[in-house]
Write a protein that holds these residues in place. Structure first.
Motif, mmCIF file in Angstrom:
data_model
loop_
_atom_site.group_PDB
_atom_site.id
_atom_site.type_symbol
_atom_site.label_atom_id
_atom_site.label_comp_id
_atom_site.label_asym_id
_atom_site.label_seq_id
_atom_site.Cartn_x
_atom_site.Cartn_y
_atom_site.Cartn_z
ATOM 1 N N SER A 261 0.804 -1.225 0.000
ATOM 2 C CA SER A 261 0.000 0.000 0.000
ATOM 3 C C SER A 261 0.836 1.275 0.000
ATOM 4 O O SER A 261 0.304 2.366 -0.241
ATOM 5 N N VAL A 262 2.146 1.174 0.247
ATOM 6 C CA VAL A 262 3.013 2.351 0.369
ATOM 7 C C VAL A 262 3.875 2.479 -0.882
ATOM 8 O O VAL A 262 4.554 1.530 -1.284
ATOM 9 N N ALA A 263 3.860 3.668 -1.489
ATOM 10 C CA ALA A 263 4.594 3.902 -2.732
ATOM 11 C C ALA A 263 5.994 4.460 -2.513
ATOM 12 O O ALA A 263 6.839 4.392 -3.413
ATOM 13 N N LYS A 264 6.257 5.034 -1.340
ATOM 14 C CA LYS A 264 7.589 5.576 -1.057
ATOM 15 C C LYS A 264 7.734 5.715 0.450
ATOM 16 O O LYS A 264 6.765 6.036 1.141
ATOM 17 N N CYS A 265 8.958 5.489 0.937
ATOM 18 C CA CYS A 265 9.206 5.608 2.376
ATOM 19 C C CYS A 265 10.512 6.347 2.605
ATOM 20 O O CYS A 265 11.498 6.134 1.885
ATOM 21 N N PHE A 266 10.527 7.194 3.643
ATOM 22 C CA PHE A 266 11.697 7.987 4.004
ATOM 23 C C PHE A 266 12.130 7.657 5.428
ATOM 24 O O PHE A 266 11.303 7.619 6.343
ATOM 25 N N LEU A 267 13.415 7.448 5.609
ATOM 26 C CA LEU A 267 14.020 7.270 6.932
ATOM 27 C C LEU A 267 15.176 8.254 7.019
ATOM 28 O O LEU A 267 16.272 7.988 6.522
#
Length: 233
Positions: free
Chosen positions: A130-136
C-alpha cells in the motif's frame, strides 16, 4: 477465549518527551493533533487490527510514509511539493510532533496525517503493498553495539516495511553515521530491497530538504550519506 487478533507486546526505547513545550506548541497539540492523527492505528483505537482503508484515507492518491519525522520540515516540504500524494508521518516524540504541527499551520498543508507513536503499530494495520515511497531520515543511531538491535534497519522493522511497500517502491535512508550505513547495507537487501544508489555530501536527492539534524551533523564535521533502495517484485 477470543479469536480477535492482537498486537504483539513490544519494547519501545525511543524518547517520548523532551524539553518543556512552549505555550504555542501546547496549543497546537490541543487544537490540531486530534484532527491530524490517523485513526484506526493504535490497539485502543482498533483492537481488532482491522486493515486501514488506504484508498479512503488518501482519496486515491499514492501513499508515502516518513518514519521518524523529527521536527517535521522534510514531511511538510514533501507535502507542499507533491500535492498529488498523501503522506503519513510517524513520530512518538511529543516535541517533534508539536514542531510539525506548527509547520503544518504555517504551510497550510492538508495532504498528510500523523501517527504519534510506534511505526510498527501502523505496519500492523496497513494493507500489503500500500506504500509507494518511504523515508528514513537521520534515524536514532543507537551508537552502542549492544543497542544496534534497536535500530530501524533490523529485521523486525524491515520485514514489516517490505510487506506494506509496493513492488518497485522507493525506500530512502539518510544518515551521518558510517556504522548505520554499514548496517543498512547489510540488512535492507535481505528484507527484499535492491540498492539503487549510494551517495554522499552534496549529492542528495533532487527534492531533498536538509533537516535540522543534517545541519547539526555538518556543523559537527560528520558527512551525510544518502541510500536509495527499491522494493523487489
Amino acid at each position: 477465549m477470543t479469536d480477535e487478533p492482537t498486537t504483539p507486546r513490544r519494547n519501545f526505547y525511543g524518547r517520548v518527551h523532551g524539553k518543556t513545550l512552549r505555550t504555542s506548541q501546547k496549543q497546537y497539540l490541543a487544537e490540531d493533533l486530534g484532527r491530524l492523527t490517523l485513526p484506526g492505528v493504535t490497539q485502543a483505537d482498533n483492537p481488532g487490527r482491522i486493515p486501514l482503508d488506504v484508498a479512503a484515507i488518501t482519496a486515491g492518491r499514492p501513499l508515502w510514509l516518513e518514519v521518524g519525522f523529527g521536527g517535521g520540515e522534510h514531511l511538510v516540504h514533501m507535502a507542499a511539493r507533491y500535492p498529488d500524494v498523501f503522506l503519513i508521518g510517524c513520530e512518538p516524540f511529543v516535541n517533534g510532533v508539536a514542531m510539525l504541527l506548527g509547520k503544518i499551520r504555517a504551510s497550510g498543508a492538508e495532504n498528510l496525517a500523523i501517527h504519534p507513536g510506534d511505526v510498527r503499530d501502523l505496519f500492523d494495520v496497513l494493507p500489503p503493498a500500500s506504500v509507494a515511497k518511504c523515508f528514513l531520515n537521520y534515524p536514532d543511531p543507537w551508537p552502542k553495539a549492544r543497542h544496534h538491535r534497536r535500530r530501524f534497519v533490523t529485521p523486525d522493522y524491515l520485514q514489516a516495511l517490505a510487506r506494506v511497500m509496493q513492488p518497485g517502491a522507493e525506500f530512502r535512508v539518510a544518515t551521518d553515521i558510517p556504522d548505520y550505513v554499514r548496517q543498512t547495507l547489510e540488512e535492507v537487501p535481505p528484507a527484499g530491497f535492491d540498492l539503487i544508489a549510494q551517495t554522499g555530501a552534496g549529492a542528495a536527492w533532487e527534492d531533498w530538504l536538509s533537516t535540522r539534524y543534517e545541519q547539526k551533523a555538518l556543523r559537527e564535521g560528520r558527512d551525510p550519506h544518502y541510500l536509495t533502495f527499491r522494493r523487489q517484485g
